[in-house]
Design an enzyme around this catalytic site. Structure first.
Site, mmCIF file in Angstrom:
data_model
loop_
_atom_site.group_PDB
_atom_site.id
_atom_site.type_symbol
_atom_site.label_atom_id
_atom_site.label_comp_id
_atom_site.label_asym_id
_atom_site.label_seq_id
_atom_site.Cartn_x
_atom_site.Cartn_y
_atom_site.Cartn_z
ATOM 1 N N LYS A 13 -2.960 -4.805 -10.818
ATOM 2 C CA LYS A 13 -4.117 -5.716 -10.949
ATOM 3 C C LYS A 13 -5.332 -4.978 -11.510
ATOM 4 O O LYS A 13 -5.964 -5.441 -12.455
ATOM 5 C CB LYS A 13 -4.482 -6.337 -9.583
ATOM 6 C CG LYS A 13 -3.358 -7.138 -8.953
ATOM 7 C CD LYS A 13 -3.767 -7.735 -7.623
ATOM 8 C CE LYS A 13 -4.106 -6.724 -6.553
ATOM 9 N NZ LYS A 13 -2.985 -5.845 -6.138
ATOM 10 N N ARG A 88 -7.703 -12.624 -0.288
ATOM 11 C CA ARG A 88 -6.574 -11.837 0.203
ATOM 12 C C ARG A 88 -5.850 -12.571 1.327
ATOM 13 O O ARG A 88 -4.898 -12.057 1.879
ATOM 14 C CB ARG A 88 -7.182 -10.569 0.734
ATOM 15 C CG ARG A 88 -6.593 -9.203 0.634
ATOM 16 C CD ARG A 88 -6.128 -8.635 -0.579
ATOM 17 N NE ARG A 88 -5.847 -7.229 -0.424
ATOM 18 C CZ ARG A 88 -6.414 -6.284 -1.156
ATOM 19 N NH1 ARG A 88 -7.287 -6.576 -2.083
ATOM 20 N NH2 ARG A 88 -6.055 -5.029 -0.986
ATOM 21 N N ARG A 160 -6.521 7.985 -3.756
ATOM 22 C CA ARG A 160 -7.055 7.187 -2.654
ATOM 23 C C ARG A 160 -6.438 7.590 -1.319
ATOM 24 O O ARG A 160 -5.244 7.861 -1.246
ATOM 25 C CB ARG A 160 -6.795 5.698 -2.921
ATOM 26 C CG ARG A 160 -7.742 5.134 -3.946
ATOM 27 C CD ARG A 160 -7.363 3.750 -4.390
ATOM 28 N NE ARG A 160 -6.982 2.838 -3.303
ATOM 29 C CZ ARG A 160 -6.784 1.538 -3.477
ATOM 30 N NH1 ARG A 160 -6.950 0.993 -4.684
ATOM 31 N NH2 ARG A 160 -6.431 0.772 -2.469
ATOM 32 N N ARG A 171 0.452 -1.583 3.949
ATOM 33 C CA ARG A 171 -0.276 -2.493 3.050
ATOM 34 C C ARG A 171 0.667 -3.516 2.422
ATOM 35 O O ARG A 171 0.293 -4.664 2.202
ATOM 36 C CB ARG A 171 -1.020 -1.692 1.975
ATOM 37 C CG ARG A 171 -2.271 -1.020 2.575
ATOM 38 C CD ARG A 171 -2.776 0.133 1.740
ATOM 39 N NE ARG A 171 -3.131 -0.272 0.405
ATOM 40 C CZ ARG A 171 -2.923 0.467 -0.687
ATOM 41 N NH1 ARG A 171 -2.347 1.645 -0.601
ATOM 42 N NH2 ARG A 171 -3.305 0.024 -1.845
HETATM 43 P P1 ADP Z 1 -3.312 -2.695 -7.979
HETATM 44 O O1 ADP Z 1 -4.741 -2.848 -8.436
HETATM 45 O O2 ADP Z 1 -2.516 -3.965 -8.128
HETATM 46 O O3 ADP Z 1 -3.198 -2.107 -6.607
HETATM 47 P P2 ADP Z 1 -3.211 -0.591 -9.979
HETATM 48 O O4 ADP Z 1 -3.679 -1.264 -11.217
HETATM 49 O O5 ADP Z 1 -4.164 0.312 -9.281
HETATM 50 O O6 ADP Z 1 -2.591 -1.672 -8.949
HETATM 51 O O7 ADP Z 1 -1.882 0.205 -10.381
HETATM 52 C C1 ADP Z 1 -1.197 1.035 -9.428
HETATM 53 C C2 ADP Z 1 -0.652 2.280 -10.137
HETATM 54 O O8 ADP Z 1 0.378 1.874 -11.041
HETATM 55 C C3 ADP Z 1 -1.678 3.023 -10.993
HETATM 56 O O9 ADP Z 1 -1.432 4.402 -10.865
HETATM 57 C C4 ADP Z 1 -1.396 2.554 -12.418
HETATM 58 O O10 ADP Z 1 -1.715 3.562 -13.375
HETATM 59 C C5 ADP Z 1 0.101 2.309 -12.377
HETATM 60 N N1 ADP Z 1 0.515 1.204 -13.240
HETATM 61 C C6 ADP Z 1 -0.154 0.052 -13.508
HETATM 62 N N2 ADP Z 1 0.541 -0.736 -14.351
HETATM 63 C C7 ADP Z 1 1.695 -0.056 -14.596
HETATM 64 C C8 ADP Z 1 2.855 -0.326 -15.395
HETATM 65 N N3 ADP Z 1 2.946 -1.463 -16.087
HETATM 66 N N4 ADP Z 1 3.846 0.583 -15.411
HETATM 67 C C9 ADP Z 1 3.737 1.726 -14.702
HETATM 68 N N5 ADP Z 1 2.693 2.054 -13.950
HETATM 69 C C10 ADP Z 1 1.679 1.181 -13.883
HETATM 70 P P1 AMP Z 2 -7.570 -2.646 -3.059
HETATM 71 O O1 AMP Z 2 -8.440 -1.695 -3.818
HETATM 72 O O2 AMP Z 2 -7.641 -4.048 -3.598
HETATM 73 O O3 AMP Z 2 -6.158 -2.140 -2.894
HETATM 74 O O4 AMP Z 2 -8.206 -2.724 -1.585
HETATM 75 C C1 AMP Z 2 -8.302 -1.582 -0.776
HETATM 76 C C2 AMP Z 2 -8.619 -1.989 0.665
HETATM 77 O O5 AMP Z 2 -9.903 -2.656 0.702
HETATM 78 C C3 AMP Z 2 -7.647 -2.988 1.298
HETATM 79 O O6 AMP Z 2 -6.504 -2.359 1.836
HETATM 80 C C4 AMP Z 2 -8.546 -3.610 2.385
HETATM 81 O O7 AMP Z 2 -8.700 -2.739 3.489
HETATM 82 C C5 AMP Z 2 -9.885 -3.696 1.664
HETATM 83 N N1 AMP Z 2 -10.024 -4.989 0.954
HETATM 84 C C6 AMP Z 2 -10.140 -5.184 -0.389
HETATM 85 N N2 AMP Z 2 -10.262 -6.483 -0.669
HETATM 86 C C7 AMP Z 2 -10.236 -7.154 0.515
HETATM 87 C C8 AMP Z 2 -10.301 -8.524 0.900
HETATM 88 N N3 AMP Z 2 -10.421 -9.507 -0.017
HETATM 89 N N4 AMP Z 2 -10.247 -8.816 2.220
HETATM 90 C C9 AMP Z 2 -10.131 -7.864 3.139
HETATM 91 N N5 AMP Z 2 -10.041 -6.553 2.855
HETATM 92 C C10 AMP Z 2 -10.088 -6.191 1.558
#
Ligand code: ADP
Ligand code: AMP
Length: 217
Positions: A13, A88, A160, A171
């Site tokens: 995302k 969420r 992270r 998660r």
């Molecule tokens: P989310 O926001 O849904 O938690 P992220 O965008 O942070 O996911 O992506 C999670 C990890 O996967 C990051 O390290 C990113 O670089 C990697 N990633 C994202 N899209 C792809 C893809 N299409 N193929 C492989 N790795 C990806």
């Molecule tokens: P994310 O960066 O979207 O993976 O979010 C990281 C963490 O932030 C999550 O695991 C939650 O602890 C908190 N968080 C982010 N968005 C929300 C939401 N809409 N509601 C509650 N907690 C959230």
């Protein structure tokens, strides 16, 4: 366009949000990024969120909703936005609907990124995030040209705290029990679009933009 991205942690995302938001010229609003910024800067909001984030639980709705209300009230969000990580759960979705209705607006579309659990774990284990511009990288799948440095802005990359194996598993469970019901909620509202989020980053961006295209008219 008023767009929400939904999908499990690690679905991509945040990665896609950067491309989609810049393509559509709308602000990208990531609740996770806002919380992390507040934790790093030791604000009151950060203190309220930290323990939940460290465990991989959702931050309580009152805290999250108040923060989103403030952010959506800013000028740059008046004509459109991309929400990444909010809502969420169903109560947050209902509150968002009411919040937007106060100014007679509705979400345009909710885009679900579908990807299987093993892939999600692989993606999260190698995720690195830029401290400065929040762009996301992956040590194997999407590495920056210089290790530890963001190609886009030169900022430092960090891992992270919640991208550790046990927290990742938790998660995913939180996603299944609390967030996945949003898919049915938005399907019922008639605004759900779904794409397969497995494959190279650029391919998913074009799939996403293709799925959103009918909603830009
Ligand atoms: P989310 O926001 O849904 O938690 P992220 O965008 O942070 O996911 O992506 C999670 C990890 O996967 C990051 O390290 C990113 O670089 C990697 N990633 C994202 N899209 C792809 C893809 N299409 N193929 C492989 N790795 C990806
Ligand atoms: P994310 O960066 O979207 O993976 O979010 C990281 C963490 O932030 C999550 O695991 C939650 O602890 C908190 N968080 C982010 N968005 C929300 C939401 N809409 N509601 C509650 N907690 C959230």
């Amino acid at each position: 366009m008023r767009l929400v991205l939904v999908g499990p942690p690690g679905a991509g995302k945040g990665t896609q949000a950067h491309f989609i938001a810049s393509h559509l010229s709308i602000p990208r609003i990531s609740t996770g990024d806002i919380f992390r910024y507040n934790v790093t800067n030791h604000t009151e909001l950060g203190a309220q969120a930290k323990e939940f984030m460290d465990r991989g639980d959702l931050v309580p709705d009152e805290v999250t909703v108040a923060m989103v209300r403030d952010r959506l009230g800013e000028d740059d969000a008046k004509e459109g936005f991309l929400l990444d990580g909010f809502p969420r759960n169903v109560p947050q979705a209902e509150t968002l609907k009411k919040m937007l209705a106060e100014t007679d607006i509705k979400l345009t579309v909710v885009l679900e990124l579908e990807v299987d659990e093993d892939e999600v774990v692989r993606r999260l284990s190698g995720r690195r995030t830029c401290r400065r511009c929040e762009r996301v990288w992956h040590v194997l799948y999407d590495p920056p040209s210089r290790e530890g440095i963001c190609d886009d802005c030169g900022g430092d990359l960090f891992q992270r705290d919640d991208d550790m194996e046990e927290v990742i598993r938790h998660r995913i469970e939180v996603y299944k029990s609390q967030t996945e019901p949003l898919v049915a909620f938005y399907a019922e509202e008639g605004i759900l679009a779904v794409i397969d989020a497995a494959g190279p980053v650029e391919e998913i961006t074009s799939r996403a933009l293709g799925a959103l295209e009918p909603y830009t008219r």
